[in-house]
Write a protein that holds these residues in place. Structure first.
Motif, mmCIF file in Angstrom:
data_model
loop_
_atom_site.group_PDB
_atom_site.id
_atom_site.type_symbol
_atom_site.label_atom_id
_atom_site.label_comp_id
_atom_site.label_asym_id
_atom_site.label_seq_id
_atom_site.Cartn_x
_atom_site.Cartn_y
_atom_site.Cartn_z
ATOM 1 N N ARG A 222 1.784 0.848 14.175
ATOM 2 C CA ARG A 222 2.283 2.494 13.924
ATOM 3 C C ARG A 222 3.015 2.776 12.608
ATOM 4 N NH1 ARG A 222 6.090 1.447 18.972
ATOM 5 N NH2 ARG A 222 4.512 1.447 20.632
ATOM 6 N N SER A 223 3.267 1.631 12.395
ATOM 7 C CA SER A 223 4.243 1.831 10.419
ATOM 8 C C SER A 223 3.247 2.726 10.023
ATOM 9 C CB SER A 223 5.284 1.337 10.448
ATOM 10 O OG SER A 223 6.125 0.744 10.971
ATOM 11 N N ILE A 224 2.279 2.127 9.609
ATOM 12 C CA ILE A 224 0.844 1.842 8.629
ATOM 13 C C ILE A 224 -0.216 3.104 9.371
ATOM 14 C CG2 ILE A 224 -1.750 0.706 8.490
ATOM 15 C CD1 ILE A 224 -0.248 -1.991 9.561
ATOM 16 N N GLU A 225 -0.267 3.755 10.692
ATOM 17 C CA GLU A 225 -0.333 5.061 10.655
ATOM 18 C C GLU A 225 -0.099 5.648 10.381
ATOM 19 O OE1 GLU A 225 -0.662 4.383 14.942
ATOM 20 O OE2 GLU A 225 -2.905 3.630 14.730
ATOM 21 N N GLY A 226 1.326 5.692 10.386
ATOM 22 C CA GLY A 226 2.433 7.145 9.042
ATOM 23 C C GLY A 226 2.284 6.832 7.832
ATOM 24 N N ILE A 227 2.173 5.784 7.662
ATOM 25 C CA ILE A 227 1.940 5.962 5.626
ATOM 26 C C ILE A 227 0.190 6.521 5.768
ATOM 27 C CG2 ILE A 227 1.299 4.463 3.871
ATOM 28 C CD1 ILE A 227 2.915 2.156 5.702
ATOM 29 N N LYS A 228 -0.425 6.046 6.410
ATOM 30 C CA LYS A 228 -1.657 6.782 6.404
ATOM 31 C C LYS A 228 -2.068 8.226 6.605
ATOM 32 C CE LYS A 228 -6.863 6.524 7.755
ATOM 33 N NZ LYS A 228 -7.967 5.888 8.880
ATOM 34 N N ASP B 232 0.759 -1.042 0.042
ATOM 35 C CA ASP B 232 -0.247 0.193 0.059
ATOM 36 C C ASP B 232 0.672 1.121 -0.414
ATOM 37 O OD1 ASP B 232 -1.047 -0.785 3.084
ATOM 38 O OD2 ASP B 232 0.074 0.865 2.649
ATOM 39 N N HIS B 233 2.126 0.776 0.734
ATOM 40 C CA HIS B 233 2.826 1.926 0.735
ATOM 41 C C HIS B 233 3.288 2.754 -1.269
ATOM 42 C CE1 HIS B 233 6.648 3.963 3.144
ATOM 43 N NE2 HIS B 233 5.819 5.450 2.537
ATOM 44 N N ILE B 234 3.538 1.921 -1.895
ATOM 45 C CA ILE B 234 3.994 1.751 -2.960
ATOM 46 C C ILE B 234 2.274 2.604 -3.414
ATOM 47 C CG2 ILE B 234 4.135 -0.036 -5.164
ATOM 48 C CD1 ILE B 234 6.359 -1.487 -3.451
ATOM 49 N N LEU B 235 1.315 2.041 -3.913
ATOM 50 C CA LEU B 235 -0.045 1.903 -4.243
ATOM 51 C C LEU B 235 -0.505 3.785 -4.027
ATOM 52 C CD1 LEU B 235 -2.017 -0.934 -3.878
ATOM 53 C CD2 LEU B 235 -1.109 -0.758 -5.779
ATOM 54 N N LEU B 236 -0.155 4.346 -2.676
ATOM 55 C CA LEU B 236 -0.386 5.715 -2.328
ATOM 56 C C LEU B 236 0.231 6.407 -2.943
ATOM 57 C CD1 LEU B 236 -0.968 4.651 1.421
ATOM 58 C CD2 LEU B 236 -2.688 5.322 -0.176
ATOM 59 N N SER B 237 1.303 6.246 -3.562
ATOM 60 C CA SER B 237 2.346 7.293 -4.504
ATOM 61 C C SER B 237 2.284 7.350 -5.674
ATOM 62 C CB SER B 237 3.770 6.273 -4.377
ATOM 63 O OG SER B 237 4.121 6.218 -3.253
ATOM 64 N N ASP B 238 1.124 6.651 -5.752
ATOM 65 C CA ASP B 238 0.451 6.675 -7.207
ATOM 66 C C ASP B 238 -0.872 7.983 -7.330
ATOM 67 O OD1 ASP B 238 -0.784 7.223 -9.452
ATOM 68 O OD2 ASP B 238 1.252 5.131 -10.642
ATOM 69 N N ARG B 239 -1.345 8.370 -7.681
ATOM 70 C CA ARG B 239 -2.898 8.642 -7.394
ATOM 71 C C ARG B 239 -3.756 7.699 -8.450
ATOM 72 N NH1 ARG B 239 -3.022 13.586 -4.724
ATOM 73 N NH2 ARG B 239 -1.550 14.606 -4.867
ATOM 74 N N ALA B 240 -3.514 7.039 -9.187
ATOM 75 C CA ALA B 240 -3.968 6.884 -9.728
ATOM 76 C C ALA B 240 -3.937 4.636 -9.070
ATOM 77 C CB ALA B 240 -3.405 5.931 -11.096
ATOM 78 N N THR B 241 -3.826 4.555 -8.123
ATOM 79 C CA THR B 241 -3.423 3.759 -7.486
ATOM 80 C C THR B 241 -4.473 3.881 -5.676
ATOM 81 O OG1 THR B 241 -1.142 3.507 -7.036
ATOM 82 C CG2 THR B 241 -2.790 2.347 -8.959
#
Length: 366
Positions: free
Chosen positions: A348-354, A314-323
């Motif tokens: 905690r890492s997931i919350e940071g990504i969000k 999801d870190h990768i997917l969130l890097s692109d607005r299309a995904t």
């Protein structure tokens, strides 16, 4: 292991009871007459087996399992008869033979439960031993088991997110390292050095962690696999500090080592970390390729590994607005599993990504 200096009917009777055998079954087990066993039961200490029969009883006791030994010595201690060889008995303040066997079994069970993230049960298995004896009460075998238990407790605390402080992975690893140093077991000491470097990385001491990983990557005390893992983690620390391109090259070298060593799980983890390094460098296509390899390889499917893979994906997917929407779905799944199994550090890492994905400028690279 308990031994009998001189057998009488009393010790023979205690052995029969410890083995939970009837008079007839015990006679058949030893190859003696039923009346002989009955005489032992009746006359107890007033009768003695013949020398050849004493040797048979020695063999029967030696072949008995740990639970039977425990029952045998308990029965004799209740009669007040000092039948066991004092040179082979462990002092009452320290573990006995069956304690060591049970302790070893519990450590094996702990490893399995930690792989399943069953932290409550794993903790109970460890604490039942580490709270029972202090190191000064233990011989070398007991000290080894104590150090292994303490190191596994460190793994448990690390996975739960307790990194620093008196009740933390750092404290447990340092304590285990001290005992292994006392026992002069260099490989275990080096493994604890590696675990402490992981703690340094997780607590944000990236430069220190990278330096320690680099040193351990060429440390002959470690196995080839552990040295390759140290090399992979050099790349992880570099990537976290923003040096993504160089990190990817270091990780690629470690990946080849895992392939040569036929370590599929480590090979899969290496691709997961490669994916994040490429994502950090802005190569989303490469990142998606490596995360797909990680998701379809490896043999371990523990909750921890699923969360790590989903978080990286999801870190990768969130890097692109299309995904981005797909990323938020995967992120929610990862958060749910992390909360279910008490994976605090991962949560905690997931919350940071969000939080980064919801920032005022939208998804950002780190």
């Amino acid at each position: 292991m308990a031994t009998v200096q001189h057998w009488s009917g009393q010790e023979a009777h205690a052995l029969r009871l410890a083995l939970r055998m009837s008079v007839r079954a015990f006679a058949e087990h030893l190859g003696v007459a039923v009346r002989t066993v009955s005489k032992w039961d009746k006359l107890a200490a007033a009768t003695e087996p013949r020398p050849d029969t004493q040797a048979i009883l020695d063999t029967a006791l030696a072949r008995a399992d740990a639970a039977a030994h425990l029952r045998f010595e308990t029965l004799l201690s209740e009669t007040g008869r000092p039948a066991l060889s004092p040179g082979l008995r462990v002092t009452s303040s320290g573990p006995r033979m069956w304690d060591y066997e049970s302790w070893t079994d519990d450590l094996e069970r702990t490893v399995v439960e930690l792989s399943r993230q069953n932290f409550t049960f794993a903790s109970s298995l460890l604490i039942r031993w580490t709270s029972r004896w202090r190191p000064p009460e233990l011989d070398d075998r007991g000290l080894y088991l104590f150090a292994r238990s303490t190191a596994l407790l460190g793994d448990l605390q690390r996975d739960q997110g307790a990194i620093l402080g008196p009740l933390s992975a750092q404290h447990s690893y340092a304590k285990a390292r001290s005992v292994f140093s006392q026992l002069d077991i260099p490989r275990r000491v080096a493994q604890l050095d590696l675990s402490l470097a992981v703690v340094a990385e997780m607590s944000g001491q990236l430069e220190t962690a990278a330096h320690n990983y680099e040193t351990l990557a060429v440390d002959d005390r470690l196995s080839c696999r552990d040295r390759a893992r140290a090399r992979l983690w050099v790349g992880t620390a570099l990537s976290k500090s923003g040096n993504h391109t160089y990190a990817a090259r270091v990780m690629q070298a470690a990946t080849r080592e895992f392939e040569d060593l036929a370590e599929p799980d480590d090979w899969s983890v290496a691709h997961q970390k490669l994916a994040l390094a490429h994502r950090g460098a802005g190569n989303i296509t490469g990142a998606l390729h490596f995360i797909d390899v990680a998701r379809t390889s490896g043999t371990t499917d523990s909750p921890m590994q699923r969360v790590r893979l989903d978080a990286a994906h999801d870190h990768i997917l969130l890097s692109d607005r299309a995904t981005r929407d797909d990323g938020l779905v995967v992120l929610g799944q990862a958060a749910k599993v992390a909360a279910q199994y008490g994976l605090v550090h991962q949560l905690r890492s997931i919350e940071g990504i969000k939080a980064m994905s919801e920032g005022p400028t939208g998804p950002r690279r780190q």
